[in-house]
Motif scaffolding. Structure first.
Motif, PDB file in Angstrom:
ATOM      1  N   LEU A   4      30.802  42.150 -17.246  1.00 37.24           N
ATOM      2  CA  LEU A   4      31.372  42.955 -18.318  1.00 37.24           C
ATOM      3  C   LEU A   4      31.568  42.099 -19.566  1.00 37.24           C
ATOM      4  O   LEU A   4      32.076  40.973 -19.470  1.00 37.24           O
ATOM      5  CB  LEU A   4      32.727  43.533 -17.890  1.00 37.24           C
ATOM      6  N   CYS A  22      32.802  47.944 -24.044  1.00 42.36           N
ATOM      7  CA  CYS A  22      32.620  47.085 -22.873  1.00 42.36           C
ATOM      8  C   CYS A  22      31.251  47.405 -22.285  1.00 42.36           C
ATOM      9  O   CYS A  22      31.050  48.494 -21.749  1.00 42.36           O
ATOM     10  CB  CYS A  22      33.718  47.322 -21.866  1.00 42.36           C
ATOM     11  N   ALA A  24      28.338  46.808 -19.568  1.00 44.26           N
ATOM     12  CA  ALA A  24      28.203  46.363 -18.182  1.00 44.26           C
ATOM     13  C   ALA A  24      26.752  46.089 -17.843  1.00 44.26           C
ATOM     14  O   ALA A  24      25.843  46.763 -18.328  1.00 44.26           O
ATOM     15  CB  ALA A  24      28.769  47.416 -17.236  1.00 44.26           C
ATOM     16  N   PHE A  29      26.954  50.710 -12.625  1.00 37.93           N
ATOM     17  CA  PHE A  29      28.040  51.063 -13.537  1.00 37.93           C
ATOM     18  C   PHE A  29      28.480  52.499 -13.341  1.00 37.93           C
ATOM     19  O   PHE A  29      29.664  52.807 -13.338  1.00 37.93           O
ATOM     20  CB  PHE A  29      27.593  50.837 -14.979  1.00 37.93           C
ATOM     21  N   SER A  32      31.164  53.130 -10.858  1.00 39.97           N
ATOM     22  CA  SER A  32      32.355  52.297 -10.965  1.00 39.97           C
ATOM     23  C   SER A  32      33.465  53.026 -11.702  1.00 39.97           C
ATOM     24  O   SER A  32      33.229  53.639 -12.746  1.00 39.97           O
ATOM     25  CB  SER A  32      32.050  50.999 -11.717  1.00 39.97           C
ATOM     26  N   MET A  34      36.330  52.556 -14.164  1.00 38.78           N
ATOM     27  CA  MET A  34      36.514  51.548 -15.203  1.00 38.78           C
ATOM     28  C   MET A  34      37.922  51.628 -15.775  1.00 38.78           C
ATOM     29  O   MET A  34      38.528  52.706 -15.802  1.00 38.78           O
ATOM     30  CB  MET A  34      35.491  51.739 -16.317  1.00 38.78           C
ATOM     31  N   SER A  50      42.437  54.123 -17.492  1.00 30.69           N
ATOM     32  CA  SER A  50      41.294  54.086 -16.593  1.00 30.69           C
ATOM     33  C   SER A  50      40.534  55.406 -16.683  1.00 30.69           C
ATOM     34  O   SER A  50      41.067  56.415 -17.158  1.00 30.69           O
ATOM     35  CB  SER A  50      41.722  53.811 -15.150  1.00 30.69           C
ATOM     36  N   ARG A  72      33.273  56.930 -21.683  1.00 29.18           N
ATOM     37  CA  ARG A  72      32.184  56.127 -21.147  1.00 29.18           C
ATOM     38  C   ARG A  72      30.854  56.822 -21.393  1.00 29.18           C
ATOM     39  O   ARG A  72      30.778  58.062 -21.485  1.00 29.18           O
ATOM     40  CB  ARG A  72      32.379  55.854 -19.653  1.00 29.18           C
ATOM     41  N   VAL A  79      31.658  51.395 -21.594  1.00 32.69           N
ATOM     42  CA  VAL A  79      32.931  52.111 -21.642  1.00 32.69           C
ATOM     43  C   VAL A  79      33.611  51.732 -22.956  1.00 32.69           C
ATOM     44  O   VAL A  79      33.459  50.607 -23.438  1.00 32.69           O
ATOM     45  CB  VAL A  79      33.804  51.785 -20.415  1.00 32.69           C
ATOM     46  N   CYS A  96      38.421  44.562 -20.169  1.00 33.50           N
ATOM     47  CA  CYS A  96      37.720  45.633 -19.486  1.00 33.50           C
ATOM     48  C   CYS A  96      37.603  45.257 -18.017  1.00 33.50           C
ATOM     49  O   CYS A  96      37.415  44.075 -17.685  1.00 33.50           O
ATOM     50  CB  CYS A  96      36.334  45.791 -20.114  1.00 33.50           C
ATOM     51  N   GLY A  98      36.580  46.859 -13.748  1.00 36.62           N
ATOM     52  CA  GLY A  98      35.969  47.925 -12.978  1.00 36.62           C
ATOM     53  C   GLY A  98      36.071  47.695 -11.488  1.00 36.62           C
ATOM     54  O   GLY A  98      36.330  46.579 -11.030  1.00 36.62           O
ATOM     55  N   TYR A 113      41.246  46.222  -9.008  1.00 33.68           N
ATOM     56  CA  TYR A 113      39.974  46.080  -9.709  1.00 33.68           C
ATOM     57  C   TYR A 113      39.229  44.828  -9.244  1.00 33.68           C
ATOM     58  O   TYR A 113      39.839  43.832  -8.877  1.00 33.68           O
ATOM     59  CB  TYR A 113      40.202  46.032 -11.226  1.00 33.68           C
TER      60      TYR A 113
END
Length: 126
Positions: A4, A22, A24, A29, A32, A34, A50, A72, A79, A96, A98, A113
């Motif tokens: 990230l 952010c 990834a 992704f 995920s 985030m 989140s 996102r 994101v 950031c 995830g 996370y």
């Protein structure tokens, strides 16, 4: 493993806005959960918000509700955190994060996370 990279931080005046991004890479992704956290000098890292896999569900800390918005773009593996009506107390490094795990509730603690970015500094002048 997902990598990230945050961007978009900077110095802004009280009442201003910023959009943090952010990006990834290296993982799934779109599957995920985030999140965003922040850490001010001398303080613990705290939850900001989140977002679910699809983006249809979000959760925010009480201190940022109505001012911060997470979104996102799974096609871009990115994101975002839109920050409006900035206050000096929003000054912090924003991280950031995830996770691929989902218990049915969007996580709000750091231990839930799996992977983290390096952070981007947001400074709000009064």
């Amino acid at each position: 493993q997902v990598q990230l990279v945050e961007s978009g931080g900077g110095l802004v005046q009280t009442g201003g806005s910023l959009r943090l991004s952010c990006a990834a890479s290296g993982g799934t992704f779109s599957r995920s959960i985030m999140g965003w956290f922040r850490q001010a000098p001398g303080k613990e890292r705290e939850f900001v918000g989140s977002i679910s896999w699809s983006g249809s569900s979000t959760k925010y800390a009480d201190s940022v509700k109505g001012r911060f918005t997470i979104s996102r773009d799974n096609a871009r593996n990115t994101v975002y955190l839109q920050i409006n009506s900035l206050k000096p107390e929003d000054t912090a490094v924003y991280y950031c994060t995830g996770t691929r795990s989902y218990t049915g509730v969007l996580p709000t603690t750091t231990g839930m996370y799996e992977y983290w970015g390096q952070g981007t500094q947001v400074t709000v002048s009064s």
